[in-house]
Design an enzyme around this catalytic site. Structure first.
Site, PDB file in Angstrom:
ATOM      1  N   GLU A  95       0.826  -1.205   0.000  1.00 60.03           N
ATOM      2  CA  GLU A  95       0.000   0.000   0.000  1.00 60.03           C
ATOM      3  C   GLU A  95       0.863   1.259   0.000  1.00 60.03           C
ATOM      4  OE1 GLU A  95      -1.960  -2.826   3.096  1.00 60.03           O
ATOM      5  OE2 GLU A  95      -0.029  -2.591   2.075  1.00 60.03           O
ATOM      6  N   THR A 101      19.589 -38.589   3.126  1.00 65.35           N
ATOM      7  CA  THR A 101      19.857 -37.851   1.892  1.00 65.35           C
ATOM      8  C   THR A 101      21.132 -37.026   2.022  1.00 65.35           C
ATOM      9  OG1 THR A 101      17.515 -37.733   1.300  1.00 65.35           O
ATOM     10  CG2 THR A 101      18.958 -36.071   0.344  1.00 65.35           C
ATOM     11  N   ASP A 133      23.877 -37.870  -0.718  1.00 66.70           N
ATOM     12  CA  ASP A 133      24.048 -36.927  -1.827  1.00 66.70           C
ATOM     13  C   ASP A 133      24.841 -35.678  -1.461  1.00 66.70           C
ATOM     14  OD1 ASP A 133      22.504 -38.662  -3.346  1.00 66.70           O
ATOM     15  OD2 ASP A 133      20.631 -37.577  -2.966  1.00 66.70           O
ATOM     16  N   ARG A 177      20.899 -21.686  -6.202  1.00 69.47           N
ATOM     17  CA  ARG A 177      21.933 -21.205  -7.134  1.00 69.47           C
ATOM     18  C   ARG A 177      21.457 -21.143  -8.576  1.00 69.47           C
ATOM     19  NH1 ARG A 177      22.649 -26.159  -5.289  1.00 69.47           N
ATOM     20  NH2 ARG A 177      22.812 -27.920  -6.733  1.00 69.47           N
TER      21      ARG A 177
END
Length: 351
Positions: free
Chosen positions: A64, A208, A212, A219
């Site tokens: 606003e 995980t 990994d 990015r």
């Protein structure tokens, strides 16, 4: 003298058009505004000129005020369209109601009321008490859809949970030897980073992290509303313990009941939580009924057997009658892949 129906229809058309533009402005603030709501505003001057505004970074101007500042002295006598009820309390910024009254705005059109206890009708009451005409409910369905994560957080205290999954067309997420990078295309991965940028926190399991070693950054995504590179990276949550040298650090390690985890994150200001897995964590969230939105990236690839790892770990439905039933809300081609979005059926639609 009764109002002219033609004038009423013209005003309704202007209201819909301006609120549509305000919704579009709010969408541009999606990654910049959180944990504040991503609000859009349009100010229409007495001679029909339009000034737009969107909520900026926390601590900066709300939508606003941006629109009012753009109009300057021309804001007097204008109509201000805003997707969410203006605030009437001092937070990181002064109340928006004060800016509206100081600018001499004559009419305020609001998409929906704000369920936040600090607002919850106070902004509307303040404006009406000061003689400003206030109308609520224009394009309310569209605004509600746009602000669902915020509305859930303010109504329940828990974040809106998005579960992101990536798989081959036959449902495989990892090969038997554990390899999974990369199943989907670069375009799909960049779109997944957009989901990260829209989220206040991202959650994965410790398995995980060990397998990994992801960094869980954004990015591959850029937003002109947040030009600095690191401005969009979400807070990183690990269920369990992350290795000391994990790329995900600094992170928050959590454990325990998932409902308690969501309650804590909600108390800490997480409006949207992105769950990225792995399969065991995805299965736990799914079976607990804690997922608000499923986003599945499907690659045009096939493992061609039954020994690849599936989307969910753990036990699923034993009988067809026990299947989870939802509805497709979106299917879109992203690069060479498909992004399929699902949501659970409303309770009255499941019978």
């Amino acid at each position: 003298m009764p109002p002219d129906p033609t004038d009423e229809r013209r005003l309704e058309a202007i209201d819909r058009e301006c609120m549509t533009r305000a919704i579009a402005a709010g969408a541009r603030a999606r990654c910049a505004a959180p944990p504040n709501p991503w609000v859009g505003a349009v100010l229409r001057t007495t001679d029909g000129r339009v000034h737009e505004g969107a909520t900026r970074r926390p601590g900066q101007a709300h939508a606003e005020v941006v629109a009012i500042d753009s109009a300057g002295a021309d804001a007097r006598g204008s109509t201000l369209y805003v997707t969410l009820e203006p605030c009437d309390h001092q937070g990181r910024t002064p109340p928006c109601t004060e800016a509206i009254l100081a600018a001499g705005v004559a009419r305020v059109v609001v998409g929906i009321e704000d369920p936040d206890p600090l607002v919850a009708g106070r902004g509307l009451d303040r404006l009406r008490a000061a003689g400003v005409r206030v109308d609520v409910g224009v394009q309310a369905e569209h605004v509600t859809h746009q602000l669902r994560p915020y509305l859930k957080h303010r109504s329940t205290g828990r974040p809106w949970v998005v579960l992101k999954l990536a798989a081959t067309t036959d449902g495989g997420t990892a090969a038997p030897n554990g390899s999974s990078q990369w199943i989907t295309s670069p375009e799909a991965r960049a779109d997944g980073h957009r989901l990260r940028a829209e989220s206040d926190a991202i959650l994965v399991g410790a398995g995980t992290i060990r397998r990994d070693d992801p960094s869980l950054t954004v990015r591959d995504f850029r937003d002109p509303a947040v030009p600095e590179r690191g401005g969009l990276d979400p807070r990183r949550i690990v269920l369990g313990a992350a290795p000391p040298d994990a790329a995900v650090r600094p992170c928050t390690e959590m454990k325990g009941d998932l409902g308690d985890v969501l309650d804590q994150l909600g108390e800490e200001g997480v409006v949207q939580l992105l769950v990225e897995g792995g399969a065991s964590v995805a299965g736990e969230f799914h079976r607990a009924g804690l997922v608000d939105r499923y986003v599945v990236y499907l690659a045009p690839a096939l493992f061609g057997g039954n020994d690849a790892r599936g989307l969910f770990g753990g036990h699923g439905a034993f009988d067809v009658a026990e299947l989870w039933r939802g509805r497709f809300t979106s299917v879109e081609r992203i690069g060479t892949d498909l992004r399929v979005e699902l949501e659970a059926l409303e309770p009255d639609a499941r019978s």
